[in-house]
Design an enzyme around this catalytic site. Structure first.
Site, PDB file in Angstrom:
ATOM      1  N   LYS A   1       6.091 -11.315   0.515  1.00 41.17           N
ATOM      2  CA  LYS A   1       6.396 -10.821  -0.823  1.00 41.17           C
ATOM      3  C   LYS A   1       6.013 -11.846  -1.897  1.00 41.17           C
ATOM      4  CE  LYS A   1       8.826  -7.071   0.579  1.00 41.17           C
ATOM      5  NZ  LYS A   1       8.487  -7.149   2.002  1.00 41.17           N
TER       6      LYS A   1
HETATM    7  C1  LIG Z   1       8.204  -6.291   2.981  1.00 35.82           C
HETATM    8  C2  LIG Z   1       7.839  -6.775   4.338  1.00 35.82           C
HETATM    9  C3  LIG Z   1       7.044  -6.009   5.227  1.00 35.82           C
HETATM   10  C4  LIG Z   1       6.561  -4.614   4.867  1.00 35.82           C
HETATM   11  O1  LIG Z   1       5.588  -4.599   3.868  1.00 35.82           O
HETATM   12  P1  LIG Z   1       5.258  -3.241   3.107  1.00 35.82           P
HETATM   13  O2  LIG Z   1       4.348  -3.633   2.000  1.00 35.82           O
HETATM   14  O3  LIG Z   1       6.574  -2.721   2.599  1.00 35.82           O
HETATM   15  O4  LIG Z   1       4.629  -2.309   4.078  1.00 35.82           O
HETATM   16  C5  LIG Z   1       6.710  -6.544   6.454  1.00 35.82           C
HETATM   17  N1  LIG Z   1       7.164  -7.758   6.832  1.00 35.82           N
HETATM   18  C6  LIG Z   1       7.936  -8.510   6.032  1.00 35.82           C
HETATM   19  C7  LIG Z   1       8.423  -9.828   6.532  1.00 35.82           C
HETATM   20  C8  LIG Z   1       8.302  -8.064   4.752  1.00 35.82           C
HETATM   21  O5  LIG Z   1       9.078  -8.831   3.968  1.00 35.82           O
END
Ligand SMILES: *Cc1c(COP(=O)(O)O)cnc(C)c1O
Length: 467
Positions: free
Chosen positions: A112
């Site tokens: 993120k």
């Molecule tokens: C948010 C997240 C995901 C999923 O990503 P999306 O963009 O929602 O598909 C996968 N792994 C981790 C560790 C995340 O924080």
């Protein structure tokens, strides 16, 4: 660049307005009116650039004319200055033809940060230009909240209020949020579930007079700027494997479909991507769609990979719009049907177009644990539960002659219990977080009522303005 809604009933907006607006007024999601396309020589010119410059060059067509390349380059340099790996998004090999790109070297150890750090810079820049202040309100089950707080902490033109379900996040996740003591950050521990938190946030946004008065804004994964900021690392990896002359495939552990949608966007811009692989846990709505055109909502079951515990992948609507040949009326009607029946009626031709490019693999918790253990035994690589699912999907769909890059989305130290259970190893937090458990925390416990949350938001904004 102008942006249009997937449901066709909201005004077209500029990049800065899309950044501050998030969701379109008609309930749709914003997409570029026309996708920028890079030529072979455009791609070649990006080879070997430092990551922040590469990111700015890839994002510049999306931010023009509101933000020019020089400004964007400067914002990207600042955004990635807090990353702990010199390559920002390093790629390593784990098996024959199978590689891992690590997206977790940012301040909160999850992917993120890749987009959220850029968003924090973009917000500050646009709000300074306009001489405005906004209040970011969001609900989190863990990773999104801490990434948003890290991106906004100490920024003069932003207040950030994050709701988390009291006692239901991991301790690392809670402390990553509650040990940030800057006055513009407010953590609310809501006496309820994550769904309660999300419903409360929706209620605040639905109250238009409150929304205007507090100038509420959102940084959730439907914000277009987050998708835009996730495209560059796919470009970076593809160039490393010989793009534009050579094809590459990606495997992505998927929840809201934001990360993998950015890979689709890179391909739409002309990057030679052969195959996109979705990894799911037992909340496998996307894998069911890809294998049997069965996009049907079921209850969410908690898993070892909590950031992928989703019922509905909100960013899928953007792919749907494209699969429908950008027919906004058809998209709006399919989404309305999905809302009322819990089943998405995707036309057969669109589904076939999706499956020509995307594949899905779902792993339950015991398969995830087995993957973490086997990978560690064979290659010495420690993958967190999310990343392990991506790697398993990559291995399953890898084709001879095309490198397969699996995206690693969280640092293993974020999920110590799962790592110990699978490998016996307790991964250490990186140096900048080693004292996390000694830091002072600050948060307010609040009941899960609209009044309590509104009061808390008012107080947060007032105290922030007083500083
Ligand atoms: C948010 C997240 C995901 C999923 O990503 P999306 O963009 O929602 O598909 C996968 N792994 C981790 C560790 C995340 O924080």
């Amino acid at each position: 660049m102008r942006y249009i809604s997937t449901r066709g009933k909201a005004p077209a907006l500029s990049f800065s307005d899309v950044l501050l607006t998030g969701l379109a007024e008609d309930g749709g999601l914003y997409l570029p009116q026309t996708w920028p396309e890079f030529s072979q020589s455009d791609w070649r010119a990006l080879r070997g650039l430092p990551y922040p410059e590469l990111a700015a060059r890839v994002m510049a067509p999306f931010t023009a004319p509101d933000i020019d390349f020089e400004t964007l380059h400067d914002l990207c340099k600042k955004a990635y200055s807090g990353f702990s790996h010199p390559a920002i998004v390093p790629v390593t090999q784990v098996e024959d033809g199978l590689f891992v790109q690590e997206l977790f070297h940012g301040p909160t150890l999850a992917f993120k940060d890749m987009a959220m750090q850029v968003l924090g810079q973009l917000f500050e820049h646009v709000l300074t230009q306009r001489d405005e202040h906004v209040t970011i309100v969001g609900a989190t089950s863990g990773d999104t909240g801490s990434a948003a707080i890290e991106a906004c902490r100490g920024r003069k033109r932003l207040s950030v209020v994050i709701l988390h379900p009291k006692g239901r996040t991991s301790e690392v996740q809670r402390r990553q949020m509650t040990t940030v003591l800057e006055p513009n950050v407010t953590n609310l521990a809501v006496e309820g579930t994550f769904d309660d938190c999300q419903d409360l946030v929706k209620t605040l946004f639905a109250d238009l007079s409150f929304r205007r008065e507090m100038r509420l804004s959102a940084v959730n994964s439907i914000n277009w700027a987050r998708i835009a900021a996730q495209i560059p690392y796919y470009v970076h990896a593809a160039l490393a494997f010989g793009a534009p002359e050579q094809e590459v495939s990606f495997a992505v552990p998927t929840g809201n479909f934001g990360n993998i949608l950015a890979a689709w966007g890179a391909r739409r811009m002309g990057l030679p991507i052969r195959h996109l692989c979705v990894g799911s846990n037992r909340n496998d709505i996307l894998t069911r769609f890809l294998t049997a055109n069965d996009m049907t909502i079921r209850g969410v079951t908690p898993s070892l990979s909590p950031s992928m515990d989703i019922q509905v992948s909100s960013n899928f609507e953007r792919l749907l719009f494209e699969l429908l040949g950008r027919d906004a009326a058809a998209c709006a009607s399919i989404m309305a049907g999905f809302r009322s029946t819990g089943h998405m009626d995707v036309p057969r031709e669109s589904w076939e177009n999706a499956t020509a490019l995307f594949s899905g693999l779902a792993l339950d918790d015991s398969q995830t644990e087995a993957e973490i253990r086997a990978l560690h035994q064979k290659s010495g690589y420690l993958a967190d539960p999310h990343s392990a699912i991506g790697i398993a999907a990559g291995r399953r769909f890898r084709q001879p002659g095309t490198p397969m890059v699996a995206e690693a989305t969280a640092h293993p130290a974020k999920f110590p219990d799962a790592m110990v259970a699978a490998t016996g190893i307790h991964p250490a937090l990186p140096p900048h977080m080693a004292d996390l458990f000694e830091r002072r925390e600050r948060y307010q416990s609040v009941p899960a009522t609209e009044d309590a949350i509104k009061t808390a938001v008012r107080t947060a904004v007032a105290s922030c303005n007083a500083v």
